[in-house]
Scaffold this motif. Structure first.
Motif, PDB file in Angstrom:
ATOM      1  N   MET A 191     -39.596   2.037 -14.252  1.00 40.31           N
ATOM      2  CA  MET A 191     -40.996   1.859 -13.866  1.00 40.31           C
ATOM      3  C   MET A 191     -41.262   0.379 -13.608  1.00 40.31           C
ATOM      4  O   MET A 191     -40.714  -0.485 -14.279  1.00 40.31           O
ATOM      5  N   THR A 192     -42.106   0.092 -12.641  1.00 40.88           N
ATOM      6  CA  THR A 192     -42.462  -1.282 -12.359  1.00 40.88           C
ATOM      7  C   THR A 192     -43.329  -1.835 -13.485  1.00 40.88           C
ATOM      8  O   THR A 192     -43.758  -1.122 -14.370  1.00 40.88           O
ATOM      9  N   LYS A 193     -43.592  -3.134 -13.451  1.00 41.38           N
ATOM     10  CA  LYS A 193     -44.386  -3.805 -14.482  1.00 41.38           C
ATOM     11  C   LYS A 193     -45.710  -3.066 -14.692  1.00 41.38           C
ATOM     12  O   LYS A 193     -46.391  -2.706 -13.743  1.00 41.38           O
ATOM     13  N   TYR A 194     -46.061  -2.893 -15.972  1.00 42.71           N
ATOM     14  CA  TYR A 194     -47.266  -2.121 -16.274  1.00 42.71           C
ATOM     15  C   TYR A 194     -48.501  -2.959 -15.960  1.00 42.71           C
ATOM     16  O   TYR A 194     -48.668  -4.066 -16.464  1.00 42.71           O
ATOM     17  N   PRO A 195     -49.399  -2.446 -15.128  1.00 42.28           N
ATOM     18  CA  PRO A 195     -50.602  -3.202 -14.775  1.00 42.28           C
ATOM     19  C   PRO A 195     -51.627  -3.142 -15.898  1.00 42.28           C
ATOM     20  O   PRO A 195     -51.810  -2.115 -16.540  1.00 42.28           O
ATOM     21  N   LEU A 196     -52.333  -4.240 -16.097  1.00 44.10           N
ATOM     22  CA  LEU A 196     -53.384  -4.293 -17.111  1.00 44.10           C
ATOM     23  C   LEU A 196     -54.747  -4.586 -16.494  1.00 44.10           C
ATOM     24  O   LEU A 196     -55.730  -4.773 -17.204  1.00 44.10           O
ATOM     25  N   SER A 197     -54.800  -4.630 -15.163  1.00 42.12           N
ATOM     26  CA  SER A 197     -56.057  -4.741 -14.434  1.00 42.12           C
ATOM     27  C   SER A 197     -55.836  -4.116 -13.064  1.00 42.12           C
ATOM     28  O   SER A 197     -54.692  -3.918 -12.616  1.00 42.12           O
ATOM     29  N   SER A 198     -56.918  -3.808 -12.374  1.00 44.38           N
ATOM     30  CA  SER A 198     -56.790  -3.132 -11.075  1.00 44.38           C
ATOM     31  C   SER A 198     -56.062  -3.996 -10.055  1.00 44.38           C
ATOM     32  O   SER A 198     -55.369  -3.476  -9.181  1.00 44.38           O
ATOM     33  N   SER A 199     -56.190  -5.317 -10.171  1.00 42.70           N
ATOM     34  CA  SER A 199     -55.540  -6.200  -9.201  1.00 42.70           C
ATOM     35  C   SER A 199     -54.019  -6.162  -9.316  1.00 42.70           C
ATOM     36  O   SER A 199     -53.316  -6.571  -8.389  1.00 42.70           O
ATOM     37  N   GLU A 200     -53.483  -5.673 -10.436  1.00 43.86           N
ATOM     38  CA  GLU A 200     -52.041  -5.624 -10.646  1.00 43.86           C
ATOM     39  C   GLU A 200     -51.434  -4.270 -10.272  1.00 43.86           C
ATOM     40  O   GLU A 200     -50.223  -4.088 -10.353  1.00 43.86           O
ATOM     41  N   ILE A 201     -52.256  -3.311  -9.874  1.00 43.39           N
ATOM     42  CA  ILE A 201     -51.758  -1.971  -9.556  1.00 43.39           C
ATOM     43  C   ILE A 201     -51.072  -1.974  -8.197  1.00 43.39           C
ATOM     44  O   ILE A 201     -51.596  -2.486  -7.210  1.00 43.39           O
ATOM     45  N   THR A 202     -49.874  -1.396  -8.163  1.00 43.00           N
ATOM     46  CA  THR A 202     -49.070  -1.352  -6.941  1.00 43.00           C
ATOM     47  C   THR A 202     -48.812   0.092  -6.526  1.00 43.00           C
ATOM     48  O   THR A 202     -48.885   1.011  -7.358  1.00 43.00           O
ATOM     49  N   PRO A 203     -48.494   0.322  -5.254  1.00 49.32           N
ATOM     50  CA  PRO A 203     -48.117   1.672  -4.821  1.00 49.32           C
ATOM     51  C   PRO A 203     -46.933   2.222  -5.609  1.00 49.32           C
ATOM     52  O   PRO A 203     -46.896   3.411  -5.946  1.00 49.32           O
ATOM     53  N   GLU A 204     -45.966   1.369  -5.926  1.00 53.66           N
ATOM     54  CA  GLU A 204     -44.785   1.828  -6.656  1.00 53.66           C
ATOM     55  C   GLU A 204     -45.177   2.375  -8.022  1.00 53.66           C
ATOM     56  O   GLU A 204     -44.684   3.415  -8.459  1.00 53.66           O
ATOM     57  N   TRP A 205     -46.057   1.658  -8.699  1.00 55.90           N
ATOM     58  CA  TRP A 205     -46.491   2.121 -10.011  1.00 55.90           C
ATOM     59  C   TRP A 205     -47.269   3.423  -9.900  1.00 55.90           C
ATOM     60  O   TRP A 205     -47.071   4.345 -10.697  1.00 55.90           O
ATOM     61  N   LEU A 206     -48.151   3.537  -8.925  1.00 57.29           N
ATOM     62  CA  LEU A 206     -48.927   4.766  -8.750  1.00 57.29           C
ATOM     63  C   LEU A 206     -48.013   5.959  -8.492  1.00 57.29           C
ATOM     64  O   LEU A 206     -48.233   7.054  -9.009  1.00 57.29           O
ATOM     65  N   ASN A 207     -46.981   5.772  -7.701  1.00 52.78           N
ATOM     66  CA  ASN A 207     -46.036   6.865  -7.443  1.00 52.78           C
ATOM     67  C   ASN A 207     -45.316   7.297  -8.712  1.00 52.78           C
ATOM     68  O   ASN A 207     -44.915   8.455  -8.853  1.00 52.78           O
ATOM     69  N   SER A 208     -45.180   6.359  -9.666  1.00 52.18           N
ATOM     70  CA  SER A 208     -44.457   6.683 -10.908  1.00 52.18           C
ATOM     71  C   SER A 208     -45.336   7.385 -11.934  1.00 52.18           C
ATOM     72  O   SER A 208     -44.817   8.055 -12.832  1.00 52.18           O
ATOM     73  N   VAL A 209     -46.665   7.249 -11.827  1.00 57.22           N
ATOM     74  CA  VAL A 209     -47.532   7.818 -12.870  1.00 57.22           C
ATOM     75  C   VAL A 209     -48.434   8.945 -12.370  1.00 57.22           C
ATOM     76  O   VAL A 209     -48.868   9.782 -13.168  1.00 57.22           O
ATOM     77  N   LEU A 210     -48.746   8.986 -11.084  1.00 54.03           N
ATOM     78  CA  LEU A 210     -49.583  10.072 -10.569  1.00 54.03           C
ATOM     79  C   LEU A 210     -48.723  11.298 -10.303  1.00 54.03           C
ATOM     80  O   LEU A 210     -47.635  11.204  -9.721  1.00 54.03           O
TER      81      LEU A 210
END
Length: 364
Positions: free
Chosen positions: A1-20
């Motif tokens: 998994m990519t780096k865990y975002p802690l604010s909306s500005s840190e959210i990436t498509p890669e992370w969303l694909n891994s959790v949604l």
């Protein structure tokens, strides 16, 4: 998994694909995300952002936007949120209670909480429902709708022993959590008097000191009274959504960071005292409390008279005193935007007149 975002500005498509989930994405791959902060001046304790998603060949079932919630970037409010465990509470709510809540809430797509500091929720976007506005207040029909929903929530968990299963995140009024609140209250009194006294009546300013002299009595008299149930704890218009028209759901409740096991009239006086204009509240509160009580009875509550309900409503005005004083903790009005400052000042004035009108001091 990519780096865990802690604010909306840190959210990436890669992370969303891994959790949604596959279902949320409609089987498609997220290729872009554009965050937009929403609820300006409202999210005192958390950052709320709408994430507009783009896909590589989206399907008809692809979710095109989600809501992201993370800790606020306001350092004062964030310190308060961390100290009082607000982020853990909302995570616990969606994990343990949400599946059995009998009112419309957002579906939770992703729920992360760790270390008491890291927090990220991805929730259903309820647009085109419109958000409530605590400054603008609401119609009488909307107030009735909100209180009917609160009554259904309260009736579901009325004196339920299952609430004791959630003590790791759901405090009762005799839990050690209130020792933290007591410290916050006592630590805020001087600042409350120095910087916020212009917003309250002299009677309420004097009552604030009485509450500090015996905080436990204030808590017991205000919200420790039986019966107990699951309460929202921040039941205000800015945490609600309304629908207009036949094809839109009529009502939903957001933001579950402040739940308690407590007397249900906490939610009722908090809503009426903080959300209705003073004249509107004075004119309609008796009928609205009666309507709330009727829904409780219709939902199966049999051991709670209207007279007891009205008395608890008056006593619960003391909880507004707690919000007034503790609200001064780590709050610098100069750091708030225009709406945030106006909202805070309006709420304080409404709370003060409610406490005075109800003569809640009688119960301390």
């Amino acid at each position: 998994m990519t780096k865990y975002p802690l604010s909306s500005s840190e959210i990436t498509p890669e992370w969303l694909n891994s959790v949604l989930s596959h279902k949320v994405r409609g089987g498609a791959t997220v290729t872009g995300v554009e965050p937009q902060i929403i609820g300006e001046g409202v999210g005192f304790l958390g950052e709320v952002a709408r994430l507009s998603l783009t896909y590589h060949q989206p399907s008809a079932s692809s979710t095109m936007s989600v809501i992201a919630k993370s800790p606020t970037t306001n350092e004062g409010f964030k310190a308060l949120g961390l100290m009082l465990g607000f982020y853990e509470k909302e995570s616990g709510f969606f994990r343990d209670v949400a599946p059995e809540v009998r009112l419309r809430i957002p579906e939770c797509f992703h729920n992360y909480s760790a270390n008491g500091t890291d927090f990220m929720l991805l929730l259903e976007d309820l647009a085109p429902m419109r958000p409530g506005d605590q400054l603008a207040s609401c119609t009488l029909a909307e107030a009735e709708r909100a209180l009917a929903a609160a009554a259904k929530l309260h009736a579901r968990w009325w004196e339920s022993p299952r609430l004791d299963e959630f003590t790791s995140w759901l405090p009762g009024t005799t839990s050690p959590y209130f020792d933290i609140l007591k410290g916050a209250y006592l630590g805020s009194l001087d600042k409350f008097h120095a910087e916020f006294s212009y917003l309250v009546t002299p009677e309420v300013e004097a009552l604030a000191d009485r509450g500090g002299e015996d905080y436990e009595a204030m808590t017991a008299a205000g919200v420790g009274r039986s019966p107990h149930t699951f309460i929202h704890g921040d039941y205000r218009l800015d945490n609600m959504m309304f629908g207009d028209g036949a094809d839109v759901e009529p009502f939903a409740v957001l933001d579950w960071q402040l739940p308690f096991k407590a007397n249900p009239m906490w939610d009722v006086v908090y809503f009426l005292g903080g959300n209705l204009d003073t004249d509107q509240r004075r004119e309609h509160q008796d009928k609205l409390v009666e309507a709330y009580h009727k829904v409780l009875v219709d939902e199966g509550v049999t051991d709670y008279t209207l007279e007891k309900c009205r008395e608890d409503y008056r006593a619960a005005g003391l909880v507004l005193l707690g919000y007034l004083v503790t609200g001064a903790l780590d709050v610098d009005l100069d750091t708030l935007n225009e709406r945030g400052r106006e909202l805070l000042e309006t709420i304080f004035r409404r709370y003060s007149t409610t406490i005075t009108d109800l003569n809640s001091a009688e119960f301390l």
